[in-house]
Design a protein around this motif. Structure first.
Motif, PDB file in Angstrom:
ATOM      1  N   LYS A  30       0.830  -1.207   0.000  1.00 42.08           N
ATOM      2  CA  LYS A  30       0.000   0.000   0.000  1.00 42.08           C
ATOM      3  C   LYS A  30       0.868   1.262   0.000  1.00 42.08           C
ATOM      4  CE  LYS A  30      -4.156  -1.916   2.131  1.00 42.08           C
ATOM      5  NZ  LYS A  30      -3.910  -3.294   1.744  1.00 42.08           N
ATOM      6  N   LEU A  31       1.963   1.231   0.755  1.00 40.96           N
ATOM      7  CA  LEU A  31       2.844   2.386   0.863  1.00 40.96           C
ATOM      8  C   LEU A  31       3.497   2.717  -0.482  1.00 40.96           C
ATOM      9  CD1 LEU A  31       4.309   4.480   2.690  1.00 40.96           C
ATOM     10  CD2 LEU A  31       6.044   2.714   3.112  1.00 40.96           C
ATOM     11  N   PHE A  32       4.000   1.696  -1.159  1.00 42.90           N
ATOM     12  CA  PHE A  32       4.739   1.929  -2.401  1.00 42.90           C
ATOM     13  C   PHE A  32       3.899   1.737  -3.661  1.00 42.90           C
ATOM     14  CE2 PHE A  32       8.134   0.641   0.634  1.00 42.90           C
ATOM     15  CZ  PHE A  32       8.762   1.879   0.688  1.00 42.90           C
ATOM     16  N   GLY A  33       2.664   1.287  -3.508  1.00 36.38           N
ATOM     17  CA  GLY A  33       1.833   0.994  -4.665  1.00 36.38           C
ATOM     18  C   GLY A  33       0.758   2.015  -4.963  1.00 36.38           C
ATOM     19  N   GLY A  34       0.770   3.144  -4.294  1.00 35.89           N
ATOM     20  CA  GLY A  34      -0.209   4.184  -4.578  1.00 35.89           C
ATOM     21  C   GLY A  34      -1.595   3.893  -4.033  1.00 35.89           C
ATOM     22  N   PHE A  35      -1.672   3.216  -2.904  1.00 35.49           N
ATOM     23  CA  PHE A  35      -2.961   2.855  -2.318  1.00 35.49           C
ATOM     24  C   PHE A  35      -3.783   4.066  -1.915  1.00 35.49           C
ATOM     25  CE2 PHE A  35      -5.435   1.942   1.568  1.00 35.49           C
ATOM     26  CZ  PHE A  35      -6.327   1.014   1.055  1.00 35.49           C
ATOM     27  N   VAL A  36      -3.179   4.996  -1.189  1.00 33.38           N
ATOM     28  CA  VAL A  36      -3.942   6.124  -0.651  1.00 33.38           C
ATOM     29  C   VAL A  36      -4.580   6.961  -1.769  1.00 33.38           C
ATOM     30  CG1 VAL A  36      -3.818   8.233   0.741  1.00 33.38           C
ATOM     31  CG2 VAL A  36      -2.668   6.162   1.522  1.00 33.38           C
ATOM     32  N   PRO A  37      -3.824   7.355  -2.813  1.00 32.18           N
ATOM     33  CA  PRO A  37      -4.475   8.131  -3.871  1.00 32.18           C
ATOM     34  C   PRO A  37      -5.545   7.335  -4.634  1.00 32.18           C
ATOM     35  CG  PRO A  37      -2.083   8.251  -4.094  1.00 32.18           C
ATOM     36  CD  PRO A  37      -2.384   7.255  -3.022  1.00 32.18           C
ATOM     37  N   GLY A  38      -5.387   6.033  -4.755  1.00 30.68           N
ATOM     38  CA  GLY A  38      -6.339   5.217  -5.503  1.00 30.68           C
ATOM     39  C   GLY A  38      -7.466   4.639  -4.676  1.00 30.68           C
ATOM     40  N   PHE A  39      -7.439   4.838  -3.358  1.00 32.50           N
ATOM     41  CA  PHE A  39      -8.428   4.231  -2.468  1.00 32.50           C
ATOM     42  C   PHE A  39      -9.838   4.736  -2.760  1.00 32.50           C
ATOM     43  CE2 PHE A  39     -10.392   3.937   1.924  1.00 32.50           C
ATOM     44  CZ  PHE A  39     -10.595   2.571   1.870  1.00 32.50           C
ATOM     45  N   HIS A  40      -9.981   6.016  -3.036  1.00 30.36           N
ATOM     46  CA  HIS A  40     -11.305   6.589  -3.309  1.00 30.36           C
ATOM     47  C   HIS A  40     -11.949   5.908  -4.522  1.00 30.36           C
ATOM     48  CE1 HIS A  40     -14.419   9.683  -3.129  1.00 30.36           C
ATOM     49  NE2 HIS A  40     -14.376   9.683  -4.452  1.00 30.36           N
ATOM     50  N   HIS A  41     -11.182   5.773  -5.586  1.00 33.03           N
ATOM     51  CA  HIS A  41     -11.711   5.135  -6.804  1.00 33.03           C
ATOM     52  C   HIS A  41     -12.046   3.667  -6.553  1.00 33.03           C
ATOM     53  CE1 HIS A  41     -12.287   4.090 -10.982  1.00 33.03           C
ATOM     54  NE2 HIS A  41     -11.398   3.118 -10.831  1.00 33.03           N
ATOM     55  N   GLU A  42     -11.137   2.947  -5.924  1.00 32.49           N
ATOM     56  CA  GLU A  42     -11.356   1.517  -5.653  1.00 32.49           C
ATOM     57  C   GLU A  42     -12.575   1.309  -4.764  1.00 32.49           C
ATOM     58  OE1 GLU A  42     -10.970  -2.534  -5.685  1.00 32.49           O
ATOM     59  OE2 GLU A  42      -9.864  -1.121  -6.913  1.00 32.49           O
ATOM     60  N   LEU A  43     -12.683   2.123  -3.751  1.00 34.94           N
ATOM     61  CA  LEU A  43     -13.819   2.026  -2.840  1.00 34.94           C
ATOM     62  C   LEU A  43     -15.127   2.335  -3.569  1.00 34.94           C
ATOM     63  CD1 LEU A  43     -14.645   1.587   0.137  1.00 34.94           C
ATOM     64  CD2 LEU A  43     -14.325   4.028   0.488  1.00 34.94           C
ATOM     65  N   GLY A  44     -15.115   3.381  -4.392  1.00 37.00           N
ATOM     66  CA  GLY A  44     -16.315   3.766  -5.123  1.00 37.00           C
ATOM     67  C   GLY A  44     -16.792   2.714  -6.106  1.00 37.00           C
ATOM     68  N   THR A  45     -15.859   2.008  -6.745  1.00 36.44           N
ATOM     69  CA  THR A  45     -16.248   0.996  -7.735  1.00 36.44           C
ATOM     70  C   THR A  45     -16.588  -0.347  -7.106  1.00 36.44           C
ATOM     71  OG1 THR A  45     -13.932   0.394  -8.129  1.00 36.44           O
ATOM     72  CG2 THR A  45     -14.891   2.061  -9.589  1.00 36.44           C
ATOM     73  N   SER A  46     -16.117  -0.594  -5.900  1.00 39.12           N
ATOM     74  CA  SER A  46     -16.317  -1.908  -5.266  1.00 39.12           C
ATOM     75  C   SER A  46     -17.350  -1.890  -4.150  1.00 39.12           C
ATOM     76  CB  SER A  46     -14.999  -2.408  -4.680  1.00 39.12           C
ATOM     77  OG  SER A  46     -13.979  -2.390  -5.625  1.00 39.12           O
ATOM     78  N   ILE A  47     -17.921  -0.759  -3.863  1.00 42.95           N
ATOM     79  CA  ILE A  47     -18.787  -0.605  -2.690  1.00 42.95           C
ATOM     80  C   ILE A  47     -20.019  -1.508  -2.735  1.00 42.95           C
ATOM     81  CG2 ILE A  47     -20.273   1.284  -3.460  1.00 42.95           C
ATOM     82  CD1 ILE A  47     -19.593   2.620  -0.729  1.00 42.95           C
ATOM     83  N   ASN A  48     -20.480  -1.850  -3.919  1.00 45.68           N
ATOM     84  CA  ASN A  48     -21.682  -2.679  -4.039  1.00 45.68           C
ATOM     85  C   ASN A  48     -21.464  -4.123  -3.593  1.00 45.68           C
ATOM     86  OD1 ASN A  48     -23.231  -0.561  -4.929  1.00 45.68           O
ATOM     87  ND2 ASN A  48     -22.713  -0.925  -7.068  1.00 45.68           N
TER      88      ASN A  48
END
Length: 175
Positions: A30-48
């Motif tokens: 997560k630290l080196f893979g860009g987790f924090v900037p991409g978390f919003h998008h991932e969460l939004g697409t997977s929330i269902n």
């Protein structure tokens, strides 16, 4: 015989190392893979996929604050990973009350993380005959149960150490 010399203690410490490795690798990813900037998008697409009762929490609290929660998740995984690796290394020869307390804190944090990932994933609690390609038991649920077991172990170890200290104050250093 001291706690750190028992076979059961060494087995638990071995499994603690394995869980620590998993959390550390996940946190570093997560630290080196860009987790924090991409978390919003991932969460939004997977929330269902999440459990129904978990949707309002994700949509009203986590999603609007995804940067904060992404950072907390990443740091918590790193803390749990480092803790679950250091505790067995430091406690292999002598296990102290402070190590058991540290283990309890790391275990509760890990249970919270794994339980939230389980709720987010929406995986079934147990066997789901409608999806033969899914695990029989969710790995996130299994991980949370193992971490709960670790908490129980660290709690019991702390009680054992305290009881030994009440009988003989010098015994704490040798446990």
């Amino acid at each position: 015989m001291s706690l750190s010399k028992t076979f059961a203690h060494r087995v638990v410490m071995f499994f603690t190392l394995i869980i620590g490795y998993e959390f550390l690798m996940s946190g570093l990813s997560k630290l080196f893979g860009g987790f924090v900037p991409g978390f919003h998008h991932e969460l939004g697409t997977s929330i269902n996929a999440a459990f129904g009762f978990y949707h309002p929490v994700l949509q009203s609290i986590v999603l609007p604050n995804s940067t904060l929660f992404g950072t907390i998740i990443m740091c918590s995984e790193l803390f749990a990973g480092v803790s679950f690796i250091l505790i067995p290394l430091l406690g292999f020869r002598s296990f102290s009350s402070s190590l058991s307390k540290w283990g309890m804190v790391a275990s509760i944090l890990a249970v919270f993380l794994s339980t939230n990932v389980f709720f987010f994933s929406g995986d079934p609690f147990f066997v789901n005959p409608s999806d033969p390609y899914q695990e029989a038991v969710s790995i996130d649920l299994l991980l949370a149960l193992m971490e709960l077991t670790l908490f129980s172990y660290f709690y019991q170890a702390n009680r054992t150490i305290k009881e030994g200290a009440n009988e003989d104050p010098q015994k704490v250093e040798n446990v």
